[in-house]
Write a protein that holds these residues in place. Structure first.
Motif, PDB file in Angstrom:
ATOM      1  N   TRP A 196      -2.024  -6.668   1.161  1.00  0.00           N
ATOM      2  CA  TRP A 196      -3.229  -7.094   0.443  1.00  0.00           C
ATOM      3  C   TRP A 196      -2.835  -7.740  -0.886  1.00  0.00           C
ATOM      4  N   PRO A 197      -3.554  -8.780  -1.336  1.00  0.00           N
ATOM      5  CA  PRO A 197      -3.248  -9.446  -2.603  1.00  0.00           C
ATOM      6  C   PRO A 197      -3.848  -8.698  -3.796  1.00  0.00           C
ATOM      7  N   ILE A 198      -3.477  -7.428  -3.898  1.00  0.00           N
ATOM      8  CA  ILE A 198      -4.036  -6.550  -4.928  1.00  0.00           C
ATOM      9  C   ILE A 198      -2.894  -5.734  -5.548  1.00  0.00           C
ATOM     10  N   PRO A 199      -2.801  -5.700  -6.898  1.00  0.00           N
ATOM     11  CA  PRO A 199      -3.634  -6.392  -7.887  1.00  0.00           C
ATOM     12  C   PRO A 199      -3.332  -7.897  -7.904  1.00  0.00           C
ATOM     13  N   LEU A 201       0.867  -1.180   0.000  1.00  0.00           N
ATOM     14  CA  LEU A 201       0.000   0.000   0.000  1.00  0.00           C
ATOM     15  C   LEU A 201       0.905   1.232   0.000  1.00  0.00           C
ATOM     16  N   VAL A 202       0.892   1.965  -1.103  1.00  0.00           N
ATOM     17  CA  VAL A 202       1.753   3.139  -1.231  1.00  0.00           C
ATOM     18  C   VAL A 202       0.884   4.381  -1.413  1.00  0.00           C
ATOM     19  N   TRP A 203       1.450   5.536  -1.119  1.00  0.00           N
ATOM     20  CA  TRP A 203       0.668   6.771  -1.194  1.00  0.00           C
ATOM     21  C   TRP A 203       1.419   7.816  -2.006  1.00  0.00           C
ATOM     22  N   ASP A 204       0.620   8.706  -2.597  1.00  0.00           N
ATOM     23  CA  ASP A 204       1.210   9.769  -3.412  1.00  0.00           C
ATOM     24  C   ASP A 204       1.347  11.050  -2.600  1.00  0.00           C
ATOM     25  N   GLN A 253      -3.090   9.985  -1.186  1.00  0.00           N
ATOM     26  CA  GLN A 253      -3.985   8.967  -1.731  1.00  0.00           C
ATOM     27  C   GLN A 253      -3.247   7.623  -1.777  1.00  0.00           C
ATOM     28  N   VAL A 254      -3.905   6.575  -1.252  1.00  0.00           N
ATOM     29  CA  VAL A 254      -3.271   5.265  -1.127  1.00  0.00           C
ATOM     30  C   VAL A 254      -3.628   4.389  -2.325  1.00  0.00           C
ATOM     31  N   HIS A 255      -2.623   3.657  -2.817  1.00  0.00           N
ATOM     32  CA  HIS A 255      -2.814   2.771  -3.964  1.00  0.00           C
ATOM     33  C   HIS A 255      -2.190   1.406  -3.674  1.00  0.00           C
ATOM     34  N   ASN A 256      -2.769   0.352  -4.246  1.00  0.00           N
ATOM     35  CA  ASN A 256      -2.216  -1.000  -4.134  1.00  0.00           C
ATOM     36  C   ASN A 256      -1.192  -1.226  -5.227  1.00  0.00           C
TER      37      ASN A 256
END
Length: 318
Positions: free
Chosen positions: A131-134, A91-94, A98-101
């Protein structure tokens, strides 16, 4: 405090460990509202005083702030007394928070370097995919963790929120050593397939939200829910709102009744219920203040009788 073998890692961990999601503070999507940093540090140190020997955190908690607080709390702790530190990636953020997988290899490795820096350690005891995403990038992300282990930057590797099929895919690349799933009296989805699979394959299990994020502590009321900070994610969660809230609080009343027989809190009963499962190694318990840690530590040694387990399960909302 007793210790349990943590699956194939070989680590011996206490039945409860300190969870540092809530201490990350405000300013991100899954925040628990404002948090006093000194109280957070005090809670971690109190957990260690009472015998917990591991801390679970994640890069995303407070957008890095939780890991920084763990480092501050452990500063000056002598090596023999230092707890294991577990953290997570993906889980990373900009720049806008905003958090992205992301499970791309270069991203995972960059996250690891950032976590090592924030935690002020040379090696992470357990590194987990959050999390297993994507889904299509699971193999690439897991390859990154396997390489980090080979490089000596992490000692053990595990996953969180994975199902059996996803663990089997990862296992073809490198053994999955641990799993961190949600598990409590309200969320029991892992019982049918996932926990038996972990037990069969010697995968250590540390469950999160054993008290359903405070709902099963005995301190949650309709008034308290209404008074939660605007950025506390629980305000809008169905389990904290009607009609489910009233049903859940009836369950808490049963936990309180059983706890009173033993001088235990409802939260300790809820945690002990998760620890009764033979596949569960330990439970992650959060604390935002030292006194909250005092209120749940007894779960590590408390054992429910078979009759009490039946009582509890009869009270679980359909």
């Amino acid at each position: 405090m007793e210790k349990r073998r943590f699956g194939r890692t070989g680590m011996e961990i206490t039945p409860v460990g300190f969870g540092s999601w809530a201490i990350g503070g405000s300013g991100w999507a899954a925040a628990w509202g404002p948090q006093d940093d000194e109280e957070a540090i005090g809670a971690i140190r109190r957990a260690l005083e009472l015998g917990m020997n591991w801390i679970d955190t994640a890069a995303v908690y407070g957008l890095g702030h939780s890991e920084e607080l763990v480092a501050r709390a452990l500063k000056g702790v002598p090596e023999p007394e230092r707890p294991y530190v577990f953290t997570k990636c993906s889980l990373v953020w900009d720049g806008n928070g905003q958090v992205h997988n992301v499970l791309k290899k270069d991203s995972v490795k960059r996250e690891c370097e950032d976590s090592l820096r924030r935690l002020q350690v040379d090696v992470i005891d357990l590194y987990q995919i959050h999390w297993p995403i994507p889904d299509e990038d699971i193999e690439e992300g897991w390859e990154a963790l396997a390489e980090l282990k080979e490089e000596g930057k992490v000692r053990h590797i595990g996953v969180s929120n994975f199902d059996v099929g996803q663990m089997e895919r990862a296992g073809k690349i490198a053994p999955v050593e641990t799993l961190q799933p949600p598990y409590n009296l309200i969320d029991r989805g892992v019982e049918e397939e996932i926990l038996p699979y972990c037990r069969q394959n010697d995968i250590g299990v540390i469950v999160y939200s054993p008290m359903k994020s405070g709902l099963l502590t005995g301190k949650m009321t309709p008034e308290r829910v209404r008074g939660l900070p605007a950025d506390d994610w629980r305000r809008n969660h169905p389990e904290f709102n009607e009609p489910k809230l009233s049903q859940n609080l009836k369950l808490v009343a049963k936990l309180r009744e059983i706890g009173e027989r033993h001088g235990r809190s409802p939260g300790e009963v809820a945690i002990a219920w998760t620890l009764r499962h033979p596949a569960v190694t330990a439970a992650i318990v959060g604390g935002r203040r030292p006194e909250q840690v005092d209120g749940i530590i007894g779960a590590a040694e408390f054992r429910l009788s078979e009759e009490e387990i039946r009582e509890i399960e009869a009270a679980i909302p359909a």
